[in-house]
Design a protein around this motif. Structure first.
Motif, PDB file in Angstrom:
ATOM      1  N   CYS A 116      -7.246  -4.153   9.124  1.00 55.38           N
ATOM      2  CA  CYS A 116      -6.550  -3.256  10.043  1.00 55.38           C
ATOM      3  C   CYS A 116      -7.359  -3.143  11.341  1.00 55.38           C
ATOM      4  O   CYS A 116      -8.555  -2.820  11.294  1.00 55.38           O
ATOM      5  N   CYS A 162      -8.627   0.772  11.629  1.00 49.24           N
ATOM      6  CA  CYS A 162      -9.629   1.416  10.762  1.00 49.24           C
ATOM      7  C   CYS A 162     -10.446   0.413   9.967  1.00 49.24           C
ATOM      8  O   CYS A 162     -11.368   0.814   9.254  1.00 49.24           O
ATOM      9  N   GLY A 200      -9.422  -1.266   7.433  1.00 49.71           N
ATOM     10  CA  GLY A 200      -8.978  -1.300   6.028  1.00 49.71           C
ATOM     11  C   GLY A 200      -8.327  -2.632   5.651  1.00 49.71           C
ATOM     12  O   GLY A 200      -7.920  -3.408   6.515  1.00 49.71           O
ATOM     13  N   CYS A 240      -1.604  -1.295   6.220  1.00 42.17           N
ATOM     14  CA  CYS A 240      -3.000  -0.993   5.920  1.00 42.17           C
ATOM     15  C   CYS A 240      -3.070  -0.130   4.662  1.00 42.17           C
ATOM     16  O   CYS A 240      -2.388   0.884   4.553  1.00 42.17           O
ATOM     17  N   CYS A 242      -5.118   3.387   6.098  1.00 41.64           N
ATOM     18  CA  CYS A 242      -4.504   4.382   6.999  1.00 41.64           C
ATOM     19  C   CYS A 242      -2.974   4.287   7.019  1.00 41.64           C
ATOM     20  O   CYS A 242      -2.330   5.079   7.694  1.00 41.64           O
TER      21      CYS A 242
HETATM   22 ZN   LIG Z   1      -5.913   1.150   8.881  1.00 43.62          ZN
END
Ligand SMILES: [Zn+2]
Ligand SMILES: C[S@@+](CC[C@H](N)C(=O)[O-])C[C@H]1O[C@@H](n2cnc3c(N)ncnc32)[C@H](O)[C@@H]1O
Length: 263
Positions: free
Chosen positions: A16, A19, A21, A41, A44
Motif C-alpha cells: 500500500c 501505509c 500494508g 490494503c 488500512c
Molecule cells: Zn494501507
C-alpha cells in the motif's frame, strides 16, 4: 491478472503506498469500495482500482500542486510526446541523439542478465527497449500520467518486450515493498516533483542494499534559471551516496548515479 503465478509475483512486489500494508487482489466486486480487478490494503482497507487496464496507486497525498500540474500537462502532451520530444531536443541541441541518450541511460544502470529494474517516470516507455536488451530480470514502470502510461502499455505489447509490469502511481509514494529492485531509474521530471526528497528516499527504500539509483534529468535554460539543476543533490537522503554525475550533450542533460547503502 488472470495468471495465478503472475498475480502471486505482483502481490509479493506490491505494498500500500499510503501505509505500507500488504495487498489483496479483488477478482470480483466485493463490499464497499471494491470493484472487479482492484487491490485492497489489508491494513488500512484503501482500495486501488484498475483504470484503463492499469492498477492505479495514485493517492490524494501525492497530488501536490506541481504533481497535479505535471499529470495534467503530460496527459495533454502524451499523444505528441514521441514525435515532438526528439524533434524539439534536436532543435535546441543540434548534436542531440535520442538513441545515444537512451543507450547512455541504460548503460549507467550497469545491468547484468537478471538485474531487476524499476523506472519511475517511465512515461511512454522510451527507455524500456534499451533496458530490456540488457536484462531478462523483473522490469517495472510507474508514472503519474495515465495517458503517457497507456501509450507505454501499447508499446510494451507492440515491441514484444516480455513481461513489463506497469502501474499508475507517484514517485513520492511508491506502491512497492522495500528492498526489491536492484536498480531504480528516475527517468526524468525530478526537478518538478512535489517532494523530490521524499521521492529519492522512496527510491532508496525500494532498492536493494548495495543497489543503484540513477536520476536522469535535463538541465535546460529553464531548470538553470529556476535553480533546479542541483535539486536532487540538495535533498539526498542519508542512504544514498553520490558515485558520479555525468553531463551529456554539452551539459543539456545529466545522469546522477547514486549508491544505496542502508544503515
Ligand atoms: Zn494501507
Ligand atoms: C520527461 S518525461 C520522461 C518519460 C520517460 N522516462 C522518457 O525518457 O521518455 C517525465 C515523466 O514523469 C512523469 N512524472 C512527473 N512527475 C511525476 C511524479 N511525481 N510521479 C510519477 N511520475 C511523474 C510524467 O508524467 C512524465 O511521464
Amino acid at each position: 491478472m488472470g495468471d495465478a503465478s503472475l498475480l502471486e509475483e505482483v502481490l509479493a512486489l506490491l505494498r500500500c503506498p499510503a501505509c505500507g500494508g500488504q495487498l489483496e487482489f479483488l477478482e470480483q466486486a466485493e463490499g464497499r469500495g471494491g470493484s472487479p480487478g482492484s487491490f485492497r490494503c489489508l491494513s488500512c482497507a484503501r482500495v486501488f482500482p484498475m483504470r484503463r487496464g492499469l492498477p492505479d496507486f495514485r493517492i490524494p497525498e501525492c497530488f501536490t500542486t506541481s504533481n497535479r500540474l505535471s499529470r495534467a500537462l503530460y496527459n495533454i502532451y502524451a499523444p505528441l510526446y514521441n514525435r515532438l520530444e526528439n524533434a524539439l531536443a534536436r532543435m535546441i541541441w543540434p548534436d542531440f541523439s535520442e538513441p545515444r541518450l537512451r543507450r547512455e541511460i541504460a548503460a549507467s544502470l550497469e545491468l547484468g542478465p537478471d538485474t531487476s529494474v524499476l523506472e519511475v517516470c517511465v512515461g511512454t516507455g522510451g527507455n524500456l527497449p534499451y533496458i530490456r536488451a540488457r536484462t531478462r530480470g523483473l522490469l517495472v514502470g510507474l508514472d503519474i500520467s495515465e495517458e503517457m502510461l497507456c501509450i507505454c502499455a501499447h508499446k510494451v505489447k507492440q515491441m514484444d518486450l516480455g513481461t513489463v509490469y506497469l502501474f499508475l502511481g507517484c514517485a513520492e509514494y511508491l506502491p512497492f515493498a522495500s528492498d526489491v529492485f536492484d536498480r531504480v531509474l528516475i527517468g526524468g521530471g525530478v526537478s518538478y516533483f512535489g517532494d523530490p526528497g521524499r521521492a529519492l528516499a522512496e527510491a532508496a527504500r525500494v532498492a536493494t542494499d548495495d543497489g543503484l539509483v540513477v536520476v536522469f534529468e535535463q538541465s535546460s535554460l529553464i531548470e538553470r534559471l529556476l535553480g533546479r539543476v542541483d535539486l536532487p543533490l540538495r535533498c539526498l537522503p542519508p542512504d544514498l551516496k553520490v558515485l558520479e554525475r555525468r553531463w551529456l550533450f554539452g551539459g543539456s542533460f545529466y545522469l546522477l548515479k547514486l549508491a544505496v547503502g542502508k544503515s
